[in-house]
Scaffold this active site. Structure first.
Site, PDB file in Angstrom:
ATOM      1  N   CYS A   1       0.849  -1.184   0.000  1.00  0.00           N
ATOM      2  CA  CYS A   1       0.000   0.000   0.000  1.00  0.00           C
ATOM      3  C   CYS A   1       0.891   1.243   0.000  1.00  0.00           C
ATOM      4  O   CYS A   1       1.856   1.298   0.755  1.00  0.00           O
ATOM      5  CB  CYS A   1      -0.911  -0.021   1.229  1.00  0.00           C
ATOM      6  SG  CYS A   1      -2.024   1.384   1.321  1.00  0.00           S
TER       7      CYS A   1
ATOM      8  N   HIS B   1      -9.117  -3.702  -2.469  1.00  0.00           N
ATOM      9  CA  HIS B   1      -8.154  -2.938  -1.672  1.00  0.00           C
ATOM     10  C   HIS B   1      -8.568  -1.461  -1.607  1.00  0.00           C
ATOM     11  O   HIS B   1      -8.547  -0.851  -0.532  1.00  0.00           O
ATOM     12  CB  HIS B   1      -6.766  -3.099  -2.302  1.00  0.00           C
ATOM     13  CG  HIS B   1      -5.666  -2.344  -1.626  1.00  0.00           C
ATOM     14  ND1 HIS B   1      -4.616  -2.963  -0.994  1.00  0.00           N
ATOM     15  CD2 HIS B   1      -5.438  -1.002  -1.493  1.00  0.00           C
ATOM     16  CE1 HIS B   1      -3.798  -2.048  -0.486  1.00  0.00           C
ATOM     17  NE2 HIS B   1      -4.267  -0.847  -0.785  1.00  0.00           N
ATOM     18  N   GLU B   2      -8.962  -0.910  -2.752  1.00  0.00           N
ATOM     19  CA  GLU B   2      -9.323   0.515  -2.783  1.00  0.00           C
ATOM     20  C   GLU B   2     -10.650   0.763  -2.078  1.00  0.00           C
ATOM     21  O   GLU B   2     -10.807   1.780  -1.391  1.00  0.00           O
ATOM     22  CB  GLU B   2      -9.372   1.026  -4.226  1.00  0.00           C
ATOM     23  CG  GLU B   2      -8.069   0.871  -5.010  1.00  0.00           C
ATOM     24  CD  GLU B   2      -6.832   1.391  -4.279  1.00  0.00           C
ATOM     25  OE1 GLU B   2      -6.952   2.369  -3.512  1.00  0.00           O
ATOM     26  OE2 GLU B   2      -5.750   0.804  -4.454  1.00  0.00           O
TER      27      GLU B   2
ATOM     28  N   HIS C   1     -10.104   1.209   1.514  1.00  0.00           N
ATOM     29  CA  HIS C   1      -9.639   2.552   1.900  1.00  0.00           C
ATOM     30  C   HIS C   1     -10.815   3.480   2.183  1.00  0.00           C
ATOM     31  O   HIS C   1     -10.744   4.339   3.069  1.00  0.00           O
ATOM     32  CB  HIS C   1      -8.774   3.159   0.796  1.00  0.00           C
ATOM     33  CG  HIS C   1      -7.325   2.758   0.864  1.00  0.00           C
ATOM     34  ND1 HIS C   1      -6.540   2.982   1.965  1.00  0.00           N
ATOM     35  CD2 HIS C   1      -6.509   2.170  -0.057  1.00  0.00           C
ATOM     36  CE1 HIS C   1      -5.309   2.541   1.731  1.00  0.00           C
ATOM     37  NE2 HIS C   1      -5.268   2.035   0.512  1.00  0.00           N
TER      38      HIS C   1
HETATM   39 ZN    ZN Z   1      -3.638   1.101  -0.272  1.00  0.00          ZN
END
Ligand code: ZN
Length: 224
Positions: free
Chosen positions: A136, A178-179, A182
């Site tokens: 990341c 993954h995004e 966030h």
């Molecule tokens: Zn990330």
């Protein structure tokens, strides 16, 4: 530095950078790092009034530029300090070209043009999963193994406010998950398999190109 890229150029946001990436990142890309509370908040929905606005399109363009400069394969707005439900992703042919055929196949990596998602919803398709290294941009220097859905469908608006749906398998599906994390204040380290956090240099030197089963047997043996 090519071996490094081989392991993680496409991992999550893009875990680590080559020498040229480092040179541009700090000046050009104000990416916030873990420790900043903005990464731990649930980001706000983008209001309907902003959809289709030139300001939103300009923000998306800026985010794509920051993602490329990092370099990474994804970037969420909280990573530039904006607690808003927007992310961008892209996988470029030159990054994939550095992988061996086996690695390309194992990761199911395919090149795709930049995509922008505003107020995205990501839904797993089926029950198949895949386990691979992620890094990341907000947790620089480390990678860890994360199990994710192999296939997802994402819906949301694009940078012009138009609705879009994308059903995809493999590496892009991993980036999307993954995004999306966030936007919900979650980092990959919250999801990684215990004991698999590796310094990116060690990951590159010891495990690049090796099957995940070998990595697991080396670093996360079952407890007696
Ligand atoms: Zn990330």
């Amino acid at each position: 530095m090519r071996a490094l890229a081989q392991l993680d150029a496409g991992v999550g946001d893009g875990a680590t950078r080559d020498a040229s990436g480092d040179a541009v990142t700090d000046a050009a890309a104000p990416i916030v790092r873990t420790g900043d509370p903005v990464l731990r908040r649930r980001a706000a929905e983008v209001p309907a009034a902003r959809l289709g606005s030139p300001e939103l399109a300009a923000l998306a363009t800026e985010m794509i530029a920051i993602m490329r400069a990092a370099p990474g394969v994804g970037l969420a707005a909280p990573q530039i300090g904006r607690s808003e439900r927007i992310f961008v992703l892209e996988d470029r042919p030159e990054a994939i070209g550095r992988l061996s055929e086996t690695e390309r196949a194992e990761r199911a990596r395919v090149a795709f043009a930049p995509r922008v998602f505003v107020n995205p919803v990501v839904t797993p398709v089926g029950t198949e999963t895949a386990t691979f290294f992620e890094g990341c941009l907000s947790v620089p220097g480390y990678v860890g193994l994360v199990t994710r859905a192999l296939e997802v469908e994402v819906t949301g608006k694009d940078e012009h406010g138009a609705p879009q749906t994308w059903r995809v398998r493999g590496w892009p599906a991993r980036i999307l998950q993954h995004e999306l994390d966030h936007l919900d204040g979650t980092l990959y380290v919250d999801r990684m398999l215990p004991r698999t956090l590796l310094h990116a240099d060690e990951a590159r030197a010891r495990y690049a190109g090796k099957p995940i089963a070998d990595v697991l047997s080396a670093i996360a043996p079952p407890r007696p």
